[in-house]
Design an enzyme around this catalytic site. Structure first.
Site, short mmCIF file in Angstrom:
data_model
loop_
_atom_site.label_atom_id
_atom_site.label_comp_id
_atom_site.label_asym_id
_atom_site.label_seq_id
_atom_site.Cartn_x
_atom_site.Cartn_y
_atom_site.Cartn_z
N LEU A 173 38.75 9.13 47.84
CA LEU A 173 38.77 7.92 47.02
C LEU A 173 37.40 7.25 47.00
O LEU A 173 36.99 6.70 45.99
CB LEU A 173 39.82 6.96 47.58
CG LEU A 173 40.37 5.87 46.66
CD1 LEU A 173 40.92 6.46 45.38
CD2 LEU A 173 41.45 5.08 47.39
N GLY A 174 36.70 7.26 48.13
CA GLY A 174 35.37 6.67 48.19
C GLY A 174 35.38 5.19 48.50
O GLY A 174 34.66 4.41 47.86
N VAL A 175 36.19 4.79 49.49
CA VAL A 175 36.24 3.38 49.90
C VAL A 175 36.18 3.30 51.42
O VAL A 175 36.54 4.25 52.12
CB VAL A 175 37.53 2.68 49.40
CG1 VAL A 175 37.57 2.59 47.90
CG2 VAL A 175 38.77 3.39 49.94
N LEU A 176 35.71 2.17 51.91
CA LEU A 176 35.82 1.85 53.32
C LEU A 176 36.94 0.83 53.46
O LEU A 176 36.96 -0.18 52.74
CB LEU A 176 34.51 1.28 53.86
CG LEU A 176 33.29 2.20 53.79
CD1 LEU A 176 32.06 1.49 54.35
CD2 LEU A 176 33.54 3.48 54.58
N ILE A 177 37.88 1.09 54.35
CA ILE A 177 39.06 0.24 54.46
C ILE A 177 39.16 -0.34 55.87
O ILE A 177 38.53 0.14 56.81
CB ILE A 177 40.36 1.02 54.14
CG1 ILE A 177 40.51 2.22 55.09
CG2 ILE A 177 40.36 1.47 52.69
CD1 ILE A 177 41.82 2.96 54.92
N GLY B 63 46.66 24.62 77.25
CA GLY B 63 47.26 25.92 77.04
C GLY B 63 48.39 25.87 76.02
O GLY B 63 48.73 26.87 75.40
N ASN B 64 49.00 24.68 75.85
CA ASN B 64 50.02 24.49 74.81
C ASN B 64 49.39 24.34 73.43
O ASN B 64 50.08 24.48 72.41
CB ASN B 64 50.86 23.25 75.08
CG ASN B 64 52.02 23.50 76.00
OD1 ASN B 64 52.08 23.00 77.10
ND2 ASN B 64 52.98 24.30 75.54
N SER B 65 48.10 24.01 73.37
CA SER B 65 47.45 23.72 72.09
C SER B 65 47.64 24.88 71.11
O SER B 65 47.40 26.03 71.44
CB SER B 65 45.96 23.47 72.31
OG SER B 65 45.74 22.29 73.03
N HIS C 154 40.30 23.87 68.04
CA HIS C 154 39.62 23.77 69.34
C HIS C 154 39.99 24.92 70.28
O HIS C 154 39.33 25.11 71.30
CB HIS C 154 39.89 22.41 69.98
CG HIS C 154 41.26 22.23 70.54
ND1 HIS C 154 42.27 21.57 69.87
CD2 HIS C 154 41.81 22.61 71.72
CE1 HIS C 154 43.36 21.54 70.61
NE2 HIS C 154 43.11 22.17 71.75
N ASP D 58 41.93 19.99 62.85
CA ASP D 58 42.04 20.79 64.07
C ASP D 58 42.92 22.01 63.84
O ASP D 58 43.75 22.37 64.68
CB ASP D 58 42.58 19.96 65.24
CG ASP D 58 42.36 20.64 66.58
OD1 ASP D 58 41.48 21.52 66.66
OD2 ASP D 58 43.10 20.32 67.53
#
Length: 492
Positions: A291-295, A234-236, A132, A162
């Protein structure tokens, strides 16, 4: 004689008392010195040498983004800016003046500038920072502590973590940081940051590690380090150091209600950051395990309904078609307890573990299925760029009143509805009323596919499953809502 003896008797105690006071004073001074040194050694470290040794490799990053004509005053108008200048002055004011109804003119748009921090990780000029900080930048300038400035190129970015990797060329004698390991961090240990909050270059702030493995809603694949180090705009992108002078994280985000620091800041663990750096440097992109899962999280009621003594693990609400999880034998309703021998305490623990697994490698998962633990080997795939599930279309309401003790009415699921929702079968909830179903959060238009671990593919299955439900005990209900599967807890 008696007077002399009396004088001697009187003087002797005075001399002894003076010696005692001197001894006590000396002991007091020594205790004070040793105590202050002990307190300083245990709780109040001196950062001066650490800052002097490491600040030279921390950089200030300033970016410039050129304005675009999107949304300008000339959209939809039959002329451009050159033609505008040929118009009479009163028309120029009408189309481009401050009170014009057509939006901003390109000549009034100013370049956008922003500022952040970063640090040099190699003598050939690679710099790490946040995505960002440089996102959308047309020009990136890196300024060192010795006031040298370089124009940097963006090697690659990874919005999911990020992270961004920059490169500066034709630079000699570049200082570099010492990269440590975030795996060795412990909650409560001292850390400090160097960065440019609000443009104040090389500001040093210190604090302790508040927590490890934090999951944020916007970043599922980063187990953040939480600290109370003061971090501000500014620290980012700046480094987080430990007391050995090693970089253990990249300062990335803060939790705030005011826009400024409120005591909670988050850093990307350096182990994860270096993995992203190497992939961006060598390949220009990042491949993450998938993995292909909804958790979903296992709360107390779900733990009871699945036979767990305490809440833990990641509950698989849905297994995606053709995914590595499906090919590896995972099923909806499984609770992942371990991943490659690493315990999964919270559902948020699983995505980072999967994400850092190399694509194509096999992972051993321990899951709770039907009340007993089962081990499965799953070959990890590559995380797709867009893994959003499709939303199920809205379906009609039959208008039928609730018909059973649970307080809900259902109807058969048509093949078109099942196909649109991506399910093999189930029943459609048409209406809910007062009762356990509404209290559990079941709504009209939900598709029920499982009750108390029994599959529901038809109305008949639904009646059988609800007819044998235990009373006064939590049971799980799997529903599909707008294309997403979730487990709810119902207490008949």
């Amino acid at each position: 004689m008696s007077r002399i003896n009396a004088a001697v008797i009187r003087v002797a105690p005075a001399q002894q008392t003076g010696k005692c006071w001197a001894a006590l004073l000396l002991v007091s001074v020594l205790v004070s010195v040793f105590w202050s040194q002990s307190v300083q050694a245990r709780g109040l470290p001196d950062f001066t040498e650490l800052v002097e040794e490491n600040s030279s490799a921390v950089v200030n990053i300033s970016t410039t983004s050129e304005p675009t004509s999107e949304g300008s005053r000339f959209q939809g108008l039959p002329f451009d800016e050159r033609q505008l200048e040929q118009l009479p002055p009163f028309l120029q004011d009408f189309f481009s003046g401050p009170q014009s109804p057509f939006g901003e003119s390109p000549r009034q748009l100013q370049p956008q500038r922003s500022m952040g921090s970063g640090f040099i990780v190699s003598t050939d000029g690679y710099v790490l920072t946040n995505n960002h900080v440089v996102e959308g930048a047309d020009e990136v300038i890196v300024r060192l502590n010795d006031r040298r400035e370089f124009q940097a190129t963006i090697v690659g970015t990874d919005p999911r973590s990020d992270m961004a990797v920059l490169k500066i060329e034709n630079a000699e004698d570049l200082p570099v940081v010492k990269v440590g390991s975030s795996r060795d961090l412990r909650v409560g240990e001292w850390v400090f940051a160097i960065g440019s909050p609000f443009g104040f270059d090389y500001t040093v702030t210190a604090g302790i590690v508040s927590a490890l493995g934090r999951s944020l809603p916007s970043e599922n694949y980063v187990p953040f380090i939480q600290t109370d180090v003061a971090i501000n705009p500014g620290n980012s992108g700046g480094p987080l150091f430990n007391l050995d002078g090693d970089v253990v994280g990249i300062n990335s985000q803060i939790y705030t209600r005011s826009g400024g620091f409120m005591g909670v800041s988050f850093a990307i663990p350096i182990d994860d950051a270096m993995n992203v750096f190497k992939q961006l440097r060598d390949k220009g992109s990042v491949a993450r395990g998938w993995l292909g899962v909804l958790i979903q999280e296992v709360n107390r009621d779900l733990a009871e309904s699945f036979g767990l003594k305490r809440p833990r693990g990641a509950l698989i609400a849905e297994v995606m078609q053709g995914s590595p999880a499906q090919q590896g034998g995972l099923q909806s309703g499984d609770i992942v307890l371990e991943y490659n021998s690493d315990p999964v305490r919270l559902s948020s623990d699983l995505p980072p573990l999967v994400g850092r697994t190399p694509v194509g490698e096999s992972a051993r998962l321990t899951v709770l299925r039907g009340g007993r633990e089962v081990s499965l080997d799953v070959t990890i795939g590559r995380l797709p760029e867009d893994g959003e599930a499709e939303s199920a279309p809205e379906v009609g309401d039959s208008g039928a009143p609730p018909q059973d003790s649970l307080g809900l009415a259902v109807e058969p699921l048509t093949s078109d509805m099942a196909s649109a929702a991506g399910v093999q079968g189930g029943v459609l909830v048409t209406r809910t009323g007062p009762g356990p179903a509404a209290e559990a959060g079941i709504r009209p238009q939900d598709i029920i596919t499982e009750i108390n671990r029994d599959q529901v593919r038809s109305v008949e299955d639904f009646r059988k499953a609800t007819g044998k439900l235990p009373s006064n005990r939590a049971v799980s209900v799997r529903i599909v809502r707008q294309g997403r599967a979730i487990y709810l807890v119902m207490k008949p």
